[in-house]
Design an enzyme around this catalytic site. Structure first.
Site, PDB file in Angstrom:
ATOM      1  N   LEU A  11      23.721  19.007  -4.832  1.00 42.41           N
ATOM      2  CA  LEU A  11      24.338  19.299  -3.539  1.00 42.41           C
ATOM      3  C   LEU A  11      23.330  19.918  -2.558  1.00 42.41           C
ATOM      4  O   LEU A  11      23.660  20.808  -1.782  1.00 42.41           O
ATOM      5  CB  LEU A  11      25.565  20.212  -3.720  1.00 42.41           C
ATOM      6  CG  LEU A  11      26.673  19.636  -4.612  1.00 42.41           C
ATOM      7  CD1 LEU A  11      27.816  20.635  -4.777  1.00 42.41           C
ATOM      8  CD2 LEU A  11      27.212  18.325  -4.031  1.00 42.41           C
ATOM      9  N   VAL A  74      19.176  13.672  -6.491  1.00 42.17           N
ATOM     10  CA  VAL A  74      18.270  14.738  -6.945  1.00 42.17           C
ATOM     11  C   VAL A  74      16.842  14.191  -6.823  1.00 42.17           C
ATOM     12  O   VAL A  74      16.658  12.979  -6.726  1.00 42.17           O
ATOM     13  CB  VAL A  74      18.574  15.154  -8.408  1.00 42.17           C
ATOM     14  CG1 VAL A  74      19.985  15.722  -8.531  1.00 42.17           C
ATOM     15  CG2 VAL A  74      18.384  14.008  -9.386  1.00 42.17           C
ATOM     16  N   SER A 128      18.515   5.230   2.628  1.00 44.33           N
ATOM     17  CA  SER A 128      17.583   5.622   3.683  1.00 44.33           C
ATOM     18  C   SER A 128      18.329   6.193   4.885  1.00 44.33           C
ATOM     19  O   SER A 128      19.460   5.819   5.157  1.00 44.33           O
ATOM     20  CB  SER A 128      16.756   4.423   4.145  1.00 44.33           C
ATOM     21  OG  SER A 128      15.909   4.830   5.207  1.00 44.33           O
ATOM     22  N   GLY A 129      17.641   7.089   5.572  1.00 50.44           N
ATOM     23  CA  GLY A 129      18.218   7.643   6.807  1.00 50.44           C
ATOM     24  C   GLY A 129      18.138   9.146   6.881  1.00 50.44           C
ATOM     25  O   GLY A 129      18.598   9.738   7.860  1.00 50.44           O
ATOM     26  N   LYS A 182      14.043  -0.385  -1.676  1.00 47.97           N
ATOM     27  CA  LYS A 182      13.850   0.900  -0.960  1.00 47.97           C
ATOM     28  C   LYS A 182      12.360   1.273  -0.956  1.00 47.97           C
ATOM     29  O   LYS A 182      11.846   1.793   0.030  1.00 47.97           O
ATOM     30  CB  LYS A 182      14.687   2.009  -1.614  1.00 47.97           C
ATOM     31  CG  LYS A 182      14.456   3.392  -1.002  1.00 47.97           C
ATOM     32  CD  LYS A 182      14.910   3.452   0.435  1.00 47.97           C
ATOM     33  CE  LYS A 182      14.506   4.610   1.290  1.00 47.97           C
ATOM     34  NZ  LYS A 182      14.048   5.837   0.810  1.00 47.97           N
ATOM     35  N   HIS A 185      10.787  -0.760   1.652  1.00 47.29           N
ATOM     36  CA  HIS A 185      11.199  -0.157   2.940  1.00 47.29           C
ATOM     37  C   HIS A 185      10.246   0.993   3.276  1.00 47.29           C
ATOM     38  O   HIS A 185       9.748   1.116   4.399  1.00 47.29           O
ATOM     39  CB  HIS A 185      12.647   0.351   2.838  1.00 47.29           C
ATOM     40  CG  HIS A 185      13.055   1.313   3.917  1.00 47.29           C
ATOM     41  ND1 HIS A 185      12.649   2.638   3.931  1.00 47.29           N
ATOM     42  CD2 HIS A 185      13.802   1.146   5.032  1.00 47.29           C
ATOM     43  CE1 HIS A 185      13.133   3.230   5.006  1.00 47.29           C
ATOM     44  NE2 HIS A 185      13.841   2.356   5.684  1.00 47.29           N
ATOM     45  N   ASN A 186       9.977   1.832   2.304  1.00 46.59           N
ATOM     46  CA  ASN A 186       9.102   2.981   2.543  1.00 46.59           C
ATOM     47  C   ASN A 186       7.662   2.555   2.811  1.00 46.59           C
ATOM     48  O   ASN A 186       6.967   3.171   3.614  1.00 46.59           O
ATOM     49  CB  ASN A 186       9.150   3.954   1.354  1.00 46.59           C
ATOM     50  CG  ASN A 186      10.407   4.814   1.391  1.00 46.59           C
ATOM     51  OD1 ASN A 186      11.417   4.420   1.959  1.00 46.59           O
ATOM     52  ND2 ASN A 186      10.362   5.983   0.789  1.00 46.59           N
ATOM     53  N   GLU A 189       7.613   1.643   6.212  1.00 43.73           N
ATOM     54  CA  GLU A 189       7.711   2.916   6.964  1.00 43.73           C
ATOM     55  C   GLU A 189       6.327   3.569   7.103  1.00 43.73           C
ATOM     56  O   GLU A 189       5.940   4.008   8.191  1.00 43.73           O
ATOM     57  CB  GLU A 189       8.674   3.835   6.203  1.00 43.73           C
ATOM     58  CG  GLU A 189       8.801   5.258   6.704  1.00 43.73           C
ATOM     59  CD  GLU A 189       9.701   6.104   5.774  1.00 43.73           C
ATOM     60  OE1 GLU A 189      10.831   5.693   5.488  1.00 43.73           O
ATOM     61  OE2 GLU A 189       9.245   7.189   5.333  1.00 43.73           O
ATOM     62  N   TYR A 190       5.566   3.594   6.004  1.00 44.30           N
ATOM     63  CA  TYR A 190       4.208   4.162   6.051  1.00 44.30           C
ATOM     64  C   TYR A 190       3.363   3.420   7.082  1.00 44.30           C
ATOM     65  O   TYR A 190       2.625   4.020   7.865  1.00 44.30           O
ATOM     66  CB  TYR A 190       3.521   4.039   4.684  1.00 44.30           C
ATOM     67  CG  TYR A 190       3.779   5.138   3.689  1.00 44.30           C
ATOM     68  CD1 TYR A 190       5.068   5.563   3.394  1.00 44.30           C
ATOM     69  CD2 TYR A 190       2.733   5.749   3.002  1.00 44.30           C
ATOM     70  CE1 TYR A 190       5.298   6.555   2.453  1.00 44.30           C
ATOM     71  CE2 TYR A 190       2.948   6.747   2.060  1.00 44.30           C
ATOM     72  CZ  TYR A 190       4.236   7.142   1.786  1.00 44.30           C
ATOM     73  OH  TYR A 190       4.457   8.123   0.852  1.00 44.30           O
ATOM     74  N   ARG A 286      -3.448   8.118   4.808  1.00 41.17           N
ATOM     75  CA  ARG A 286      -2.843   9.414   4.414  1.00 41.17           C
ATOM     76  C   ARG A 286      -3.784  10.136   3.451  1.00 41.17           C
ATOM     77  O   ARG A 286      -3.945  11.353   3.513  1.00 41.17           O
ATOM     78  CB  ARG A 286      -1.473   9.202   3.753  1.00 41.17           C
ATOM     79  CG  ARG A 286      -0.402   8.852   4.748  1.00 41.17           C
ATOM     80  CD  ARG A 286       0.976   9.276   4.288  1.00 41.17           C
ATOM     81  NE  ARG A 286       2.000   8.637   5.093  1.00 41.17           N
ATOM     82  CZ  ARG A 286       3.303   8.883   5.006  1.00 41.17           C
ATOM     83  NH1 ARG A 286       3.745   9.761   4.125  1.00 41.17           N
ATOM     84  NH2 ARG A 286       4.181   8.266   5.766  1.00 41.17           N
ATOM     85  N   ARG A 446     -19.679 -17.161  -8.120  1.00 43.73           N
ATOM     86  CA  ARG A 446     -19.037 -16.984  -9.434  1.00 43.73           C
ATOM     87  C   ARG A 446     -19.523 -18.059 -10.405  1.00 43.73           C
ATOM     88  O   ARG A 446     -19.747 -17.820 -11.589  1.00 43.73           O
ATOM     89  CB  ARG A 446     -17.515 -17.058  -9.304  1.00 43.73           C
ATOM     90  CG  ARG A 446     -16.898 -15.874  -8.564  1.00 43.73           C
ATOM     91  CD  ARG A 446     -15.405 -16.052  -8.383  1.00 43.73           C
ATOM     92  NE  ARG A 446     -14.675 -15.926  -9.627  1.00 43.73           N
ATOM     93  CZ  ARG A 446     -14.049 -16.918 -10.241  1.00 43.73           C
ATOM     94  NH1 ARG A 446     -14.039 -18.117  -9.715  1.00 43.73           N
ATOM     95  NH2 ARG A 446     -13.411 -16.695 -11.369  1.00 43.73           N
ATOM     96  N   HIS A 452     -18.035 -20.036 -13.731  1.00 45.80           N
ATOM     97  CA  HIS A 452     -16.573 -19.933 -13.572  1.00 45.80           C
ATOM     98  C   HIS A 452     -15.947 -21.180 -12.959  1.00 45.80           C
ATOM     99  O   HIS A 452     -14.738 -21.230 -12.799  1.00 45.80           O
ATOM    100  CB  HIS A 452     -16.230 -18.696 -12.720  1.00 45.80           C
ATOM    101  CG  HIS A 452     -16.573 -17.407 -13.399  1.00 45.80           C
ATOM    102  ND1 HIS A 452     -15.973 -17.017 -14.580  1.00 45.80           N
ATOM    103  CD2 HIS A 452     -17.460 -16.438 -13.091  1.00 45.80           C
ATOM    104  CE1 HIS A 452     -16.472 -15.847 -14.951  1.00 45.80           C
ATOM    105  NE2 HIS A 452     -17.396 -15.482 -14.063  1.00 45.80           N
TER     106      HIS A 452
END
Ligand code: 6PG
Length: 478
Positions: A11, A74, A128-129, A182, A185-186, A189-190, A286, A446, A452
Site C-alpha cells: 500500500l 511492490v 504505467s503512468g 512494459k 515501453h520503458n 521512455e528512456y 545515463r 572474416r 568464414h
C-alpha cells in the site's frame, strides 16, 4: 465477511492509489501492507468507498471472496518472491496473483511455472503512468492466460485510462508478455527522455536560450505534432523556480539514475539480434552521466570547449529544425521498440497484437503521444509491418523530416553539444534505408582471417578465397 472482489498487497503510493481507483469504480476492495500506518492511510483516503484492510495476510485473504484475486504492487525483485511465499500457504487452487510491478520477464516466467504447478493462476502485468495514472487511469499491459484475464478484465479496464471511450488495458499476449511489453515501453521512455534532454542541452548551450524561453517552446511544441506527456512535463519542469527565483532544473545534479528496465531492453534486443541503437544510447548516456567525477576530470584534462557560436546563416528558423528533428527521433524510438516486440512475439510465442499495444499506450502511460494515432493506423493497415520506418502513412513525414534531423545533428556537432541519441537516430534511419552498407568489406576480412566464407552479388553459393594472403602479407612485428 469474505466478499472482497479485489485485493492489493503493498500500500505504498502506487498500490494505495490503484486500489482507491478500483474502489471508486464500485468494486469492493481489501488492502494489506506490513506497515500499519499505510493501512490506516488507505482507510482514511478511501472513506466512503468499498474499502477494507487486513491486519495480517490471513485476515486480508479471509476478507476476499473465492476464487481470490490478489494484486501486488511492490518493488520488483526478491520482495515479489517473498510476498508470493507469504501468500502460498493460504491460497487454494483457482486463486489468482497479479504482479503489477516492473518485474523482469524471466522472473515472471519462473513464478508462472512455479504457481501453475500448484494450481494458482499468475498474471504478469505492466502498469504505467506513475502515481497519477494509478489513481486516475493507468495503461495496463496484461500477460498470461487469456481466460484468467477475462476474470479480472472488468476491474482492470475500469482502472485504466480511457481514450476516445476505449480502455487502455488489454491482454497483450501469453506468458510473460505483459512485463516484456512494459519493459519495451520503458526502453522507449528512456530514448524519448534522452532525446528531450539533448534538445534542452542544444537550446541552452547551442542557442543560449533561457530556461523560460525553452519552457515556452516545449509548451508550444506540445500543441503541435510533438504533443505528448513527456513534452508536456518538460515545459512544467523548466518553468519551476527554486527559492532564489532561479530555475530549479539547473540546480539538480546531472547524474541520471535508473532501475534497470532500459538496460534489460538493450540486453534482450542484443540477444534477439534486433538493432535498437537509440534506446542503447539512452542507456549509455545515463551511465555516462553517472560518471560525474570522471567527467569533471576529463573535461579539465581534455579542455574541449563548448562552441557557442550559433551559425547565423540558419536564422531564427533553426529552432524549428530541432522541433522537427525531435519529432522524427520520436518516430525512430517507437520504431525500434516495435521492431523488438515484433521479433519477441515470435521468439517467445507471445502472439502479440501490435495495434492493440499501441491502443493502450495512447493514454495513461509515460510514452503517450499524438504520434501513436498514426502508429496505430500503420499497424492496423499492415499488422506484419517489419519496421515503422516503412509504414505508408509515415513515408512522407520521414522523407521530409530527415533533412531537418540532419541539420539538428550538424548544429549540435558544430556547437560541441553531445547528441549521442540524436546521432543514433540519424544513423539508424540512414543505415536501415541503405541499399548498400560496407558489410562486404567485413565479410572479406572474416574470410581472410578465419575462412568464414561469403556470398557474392553476381552468383549463388558460398565462397572462400584461399589466396587472400598472396596479395600482401603485413608483418605486424615490424
Ligand atoms: C511508468 C514508468 C515507471 C518507471 C519510472 C522510473 O511507466 O510509469 O516507466 O514504471 O519505474 O519511469 O524508471 P527508471 O528509474 O528506470 O528511470
Amino acid at each position: 465477511m469474505a466478499n472482497g472482489q479485489f485485493g492489493m498487497i503493498g500500500l505504498g503510493t502506487m498500490g494505495r492509489n490503484f486500489l482507491l481507483n478500483v474502489a471508486e469504480h464500485g468494486f469492493s476492495c481489501v488492502g494489506y501492507d506490513l506497515d500499519d500506518s499505510k493501512r490506516q492511510l488507505l482507510m482514511k483516503d478511501g472513506a466512503g468507498m468499498p474499502i477494507d484492510v487486513g491486519a495480517s495476510v490471513s485476515e486480508f485473504l479471509d476478507k476476499l471472496a473465492s476464487p481470490k484475486n490478489v494484486m501486488m504492487l511492490v518493488p520488483a525483485g526478491p520482495i515479489v518472491d517473498s510476498v508470493i511465499n507469504d501468500l502460498l500457504p493460504h491460497l487454494k487452487e483457482g486463486d489468482l496473483i497479479i504482479d503489477g510491478g516492473n518485474s523482469h520477464f524471466t522472473d515472471t516466467e519462473r513464478r508462472q511455472e512455479m504457481l501453475a504447478a500448484r494450481g494458482i493462476a499468475f498474471l504478469g502485468v505492466g502498469v504505467s503512468g506513475g502515481e497519477e495514472g494509478a489513481r486516475h487511469g493507468a495503461s495496463i499491459m496484461v500477460g498470461g492466460d487469456p481466460v484468467v484475464w477475462e476474470r479480472v478484465r472488468p476491474v482492470l479496464e475500469a482502472a485504466s485510462a480511457k481514450v476516445d471511450g476505449e480502455p487502455c488495458a488489454a491482454h497483450v499476449g501469453r506468458g510473460s508478455a505483459g512485463h516484456f511489453v512494459k519493459m519495451v515501453h520503458n526502453g522507449i521512455e528512456y530514448a524519448m527522455m534522452q532525446l528531450i534532454a539533448e534538445t534542452f542541452d542544444l537550446l541552452q548551450k547551442g542557442f543560449q536560450i533561457s530556461d523560460d524561453k525553452a519552457a515556452e517552446m516545449f509548451e508550444k511544441w506540445n500543441h503541435g505534432d510533438l504533443n505528448s506527456f513527456l513534452i508536456e512535463i518538460t515545459a512544467i519542469v523548466l518553468k519551476k523556480k527554486d527559492e532564489d527565483g532561479k530555475p530549479l532544473v539547473d540546480k539538480i545534479l546531472d547524474t541520471a539514475q535508473q532501475k534497470g528496465t532500459g538496460k534489460w531492453t538493450s540486453e534482450i534486443a542484443l540477444e534477439f539480434g534486433v538493432p535498437i541503437p537509440t534506446i542503447d544510447s539512452a542507456v549509455s548516456m545515463r551511465q555516462i552521466s553517472a560518471l560525474k567525477q570522471e567527467r569533471v576530470a576529463a573535461a579539465e584534462k581534455l579542455g574541449i570547449a563548448q562552441n557557442v557560436q550559433v551559425d547565423e546563416t540558419l536564422g531564427p528558423d533553426v529552432v524549428h529544425f530541432v522541433e522537427t528533428g525531435l519529432h522524427l527521433a520520436f518516430i525512430a524510438a517507437y520504431a525500434q521498440g516495435f521492431s523488438l516486440l515484433r521479433v519477441a512475439s515470435v521468439e517467445k510465442s507471445y502472439e502479440l497484437h501490435l495495434a492493440e499495444i499501441v491502443k493502450i499506450w495512447r493514454g495513461g502511460c509515460i510514452i503517450r503521444s499524438k504520434l501513436l494515432d498514426t502508429i496505430r493506423a500503420a499497424f492496423v493497415a499492415d499488422p506484419d509491418l517489419p519496421n515503422l520506418l516503412v509504414a505508408d502513412n509515415l513515408r512522407d513525414t520521414i522523407r521530409k523530416e530527415q533533412n531537418l534531423l540532419k541539420a539538428t545533428v550538424k548544429f549540435a556537432l558544430a556547437a560541441d553539444v553531445p547528441c549521442m541519441s540524436f546521432g543514433s537516430v540519424l544513423n539508424y534511419i540512414k543505415a536501415y534505408a541503405s541499399d548498400h552498407l560496407p558489410a562486404n568489406l567485413i565479410q572479406a576480412q572474416r574470410d581472410l582471417f578465419g575462412a568464414h566464407t561469403y556470398q557474392r552479388i553476381d552468383k549463388d553459393g558460398t565462397f572462400h578465397t584461399a589466396d587472400w594472403e598472396t596479395v600482401q602479407k603485413t608483418d605486424i612485428t615490424t
